[in-house]
Design an enzyme around this catalytic site. Structure first.
Site, PDB file in Angstrom:
ATOM      1  N   TYR A 116     -70.511 -14.110 -68.811  1.00 52.94           N
ATOM      2  CA  TYR A 116     -69.069 -14.176 -68.577  1.00 52.94           C
ATOM      3  C   TYR A 116     -68.398 -12.867 -68.944  1.00 52.94           C
ATOM      4  O   TYR A 116     -69.011 -11.996 -69.570  1.00 52.94           O
ATOM      5  CB  TYR A 116     -68.446 -15.337 -69.370  1.00 52.94           C
ATOM      6  N   ARG A 154     -69.922  -4.004 -67.101  1.00 48.21           N
ATOM      7  CA  ARG A 154     -70.667  -4.811 -68.077  1.00 48.21           C
ATOM      8  C   ARG A 154     -71.122  -6.131 -67.459  1.00 48.21           C
ATOM      9  O   ARG A 154     -72.219  -6.624 -67.736  1.00 48.21           O
ATOM     10  CB  ARG A 154     -69.842  -5.047 -69.336  1.00 48.21           C
ATOM     11  N   ARG A 185     -83.610 -30.183 -63.907  1.00 45.97           N
ATOM     12  CA  ARG A 185     -83.873 -29.542 -65.194  1.00 45.97           C
ATOM     13  C   ARG A 185     -85.311 -29.064 -65.318  1.00 45.97           C
ATOM     14  O   ARG A 185     -86.246 -29.849 -65.192  1.00 45.97           O
ATOM     15  CB  ARG A 185     -83.531 -30.484 -66.355  1.00 45.97           C
ATOM     16  N   LYS A 196     -73.631 -10.500 -72.394  1.00 50.30           N
ATOM     17  CA  LYS A 196     -72.484 -11.373 -72.678  1.00 50.30           C
ATOM     18  C   LYS A 196     -72.737 -12.770 -72.123  1.00 50.30           C
ATOM     19  O   LYS A 196     -72.205 -13.159 -71.083  1.00 50.30           O
ATOM     20  CB  LYS A 196     -71.198 -10.748 -72.104  1.00 50.30           C
ATOM     21  N   GLU A 204     -70.984  -7.319 -86.069  1.00 47.87           N
ATOM     22  CA  GLU A 204     -69.689  -7.338 -85.367  1.00 47.87           C
ATOM     23  C   GLU A 204     -68.949  -8.599 -85.796  1.00 47.87           C
ATOM     24  O   GLU A 204     -69.463  -9.410 -86.577  1.00 47.87           O
ATOM     25  CB  GLU A 204     -69.885  -7.316 -83.846  1.00 47.87           C
TER      26      GLU A 204
HETATM   27  N1  PDD Z   1     -65.086 -11.571 -76.772  1.00 50.29           N
HETATM   28  N2  PDD Z   1     -68.280  -8.879 -79.629  1.00 50.29           N
HETATM   29  C1  PDD Z   1     -68.346 -10.152 -79.217  1.00 50.29           C
HETATM   30  C2  PDD Z   1     -69.419 -11.029 -79.758  1.00 50.29           C
HETATM   31  C3  PDD Z   1     -67.425 -10.634 -78.267  1.00 50.29           C
HETATM   32  O1  PDD Z   1     -67.512 -11.895 -77.842  1.00 50.29           O
HETATM   33  C4  PDD Z   1     -66.414  -9.770 -77.773  1.00 50.29           C
HETATM   34  C5  PDD Z   1     -65.411 -10.219 -76.753  1.00 50.29           C
HETATM   35  C6  PDD Z   1     -66.364  -8.451 -78.263  1.00 50.29           C
HETATM   36  C7  PDD Z   1     -65.337  -7.457 -77.793  1.00 50.29           C
HETATM   37  O2  PDD Z   1     -65.627  -7.006 -76.478  1.00 50.29           O
HETATM   38  P1  PDD Z   1     -64.453  -6.584 -75.468  1.00 50.29           P
HETATM   39  O3  PDD Z   1     -63.699  -5.487 -76.136  1.00 50.29           O
HETATM   40  O4  PDD Z   1     -65.198  -6.093 -74.288  1.00 50.29           O
HETATM   41  O5  PDD Z   1     -63.611  -7.797 -75.219  1.00 50.29           O
HETATM   42  C8  PDD Z   1     -67.323  -8.045 -79.180  1.00 50.29           C
HETATM   43  C9  PDD Z   1     -64.195 -12.092 -75.768  1.00 50.29           C
HETATM   44  C10 PDD Z   1     -62.815 -11.561 -75.875  1.00 50.29           C
HETATM   45  C11 PDD Z   1     -64.259 -13.617 -75.796  1.00 50.29           C
HETATM   46  O6  PDD Z   1     -65.376 -14.108 -75.861  1.00 50.29           O
HETATM   47  O7  PDD Z   1     -63.232 -14.278 -75.701  1.00 50.29           O
END
Ligand code: PDD
Length: 283
Positions: free
Chosen positions: A32, A51, A99, A147, A179
């Site tokens: 996503y 990304r 599945r 992601k 993070e």
């Molecule tokens: N989350 N690290 C993680 C684990 C994240 O899920 C996100 C973003 C970031 C920051 O990435 P970016 O600057 O590209 O948004 C770092 C989004 C906002 C979410 O899951 O809602």
């Protein structure tokens, strides 16, 4: 009621349904993106798209978007929902198949959907008071650079923060910060250097992080992309997080200890302002 996008069609949110066999549901086999929208326009559009393509390639999810492509989907949703400020969520799963741990046969169409969420981003009261965070062990899987929608651990940690009466959690391997639950973690040292963990499989390569590092370098700040510990963060002059929905958000407390003087940092707030101005000015 919102208009959402699902597999090539724009439908009312209540009419958008997916199969119980969708691999996004059964295996978290989906990626996503969250795009932020300011003044009706997407911030850091190209970097989020790049990304997304990378996540899809790493997961080997074949993807073809009907019609004019992703950009058209996002623009149409923003227009149809009259979104001025907020986010657009876009998800692509490997599609629906009976599945089986093995991936379905090539040609199985991915499930693609997107929706908007209206919310205030620039004018966030949290920026005035700063975030209080706690640290917890990072127990997510080892490919955090992709992601994916495997967000259960992040979700559990956010609930733990809520129960502890703080705003969020920074995740750590041993005493090294990887993070935030859904943001990248940054500190500013007493020498004025911006420190944030270097990209790799341990963390998501944040799009906002990238823009903010650019802004910091342009303003003459020294940027160090390296790991830092919980103790170093607690002793830093300033701390903040970056994400599409929070932009640059000051962190004023880590595990009960005030960072700096316990107020949002001056450099942090300057970066926040510059990021928002750049986003607005880019259009
Ligand atoms: N989350 N690290 C993680 C684990 C994240 O899920 C996100 C973003 C970031 C920051 O990435 P970016 O600057 O590209 O948004 C770092 C989004 C906002 C979410 O899951 O809602």
């Amino acid at each position: 009621m919102r208009t959402v996008y699902l597999n090539g069609a724009y439908v009312a949110e209540g009419d958008a349904t997916v199969s119980i066999f969708d691999r996004g549901l059964l295996f978290a086999d989906a990626v996503y993106e969250v795009f932020s929208v300011l003044d009706g326009r997407i911030i850091d559009h190209a970097a989020h798209m790049a990304r997304l393509e990378r996540s899809l390639a790493e997961m080997k999810i074949a993807h073809e978007v009907a019609g004019a492509g992703w950009d058209d989907v996002l623009a149409t949703l923003i227009a149809r929902n009259a979104l001025v400020e907020g986010t657009v969520y876009l998800q692509v799963s490997r599609g629906a198949a009976d599945r089986d741990f093995l991936f379905p046969a090539p040609g199985t169409p991915p499930t693609v959907f997107a929706f908007t969420q209206a919310r205030k981003l620039a004018d966030n009261p949290m920026a005035e008071r700063g975030m209080r965070i706690i640290t917890r062990p990072d127990r997510r899987w080892g490919r955090r650079d992709i992601k994916t929608v495997q967000l259960l651990y992040a979700s559990m940690m956010k609930m733990e923060a809520k129960a502890a009466g703080v705003d969020d959690v920074w995740l750590a391997e041993g005493d090294v910060i990887t993070e935030g639950t859904s943001q990248n973690a940054c500190i500013i040292t007493r020498e004025g250097h911006l420190v944030t963990r270097d990209n790799g499989q341990a963390l998501l390569p944040g799009v906002t992080r990238l823009s903010v590092l650019d802004i910091a370098r342009e303003s003459g700040m020294t940027v160090e992309e390296r790991s830092f510990t919980i103790v170093e963060a607690q002793g830093a002059a300033e701390a903040f997080v970056t994400s599409a929905s929070l932009f640059v958000m000051p962190v004023v407390e880590i595990d009960g200890l005030a960072v700096g003087d316990g107020l949002p940092g001056v450099e942090t707030m300057a970066l926040r302002k510059a990021y928002i101005e750049r986003a607005r000015g880019a259009h």
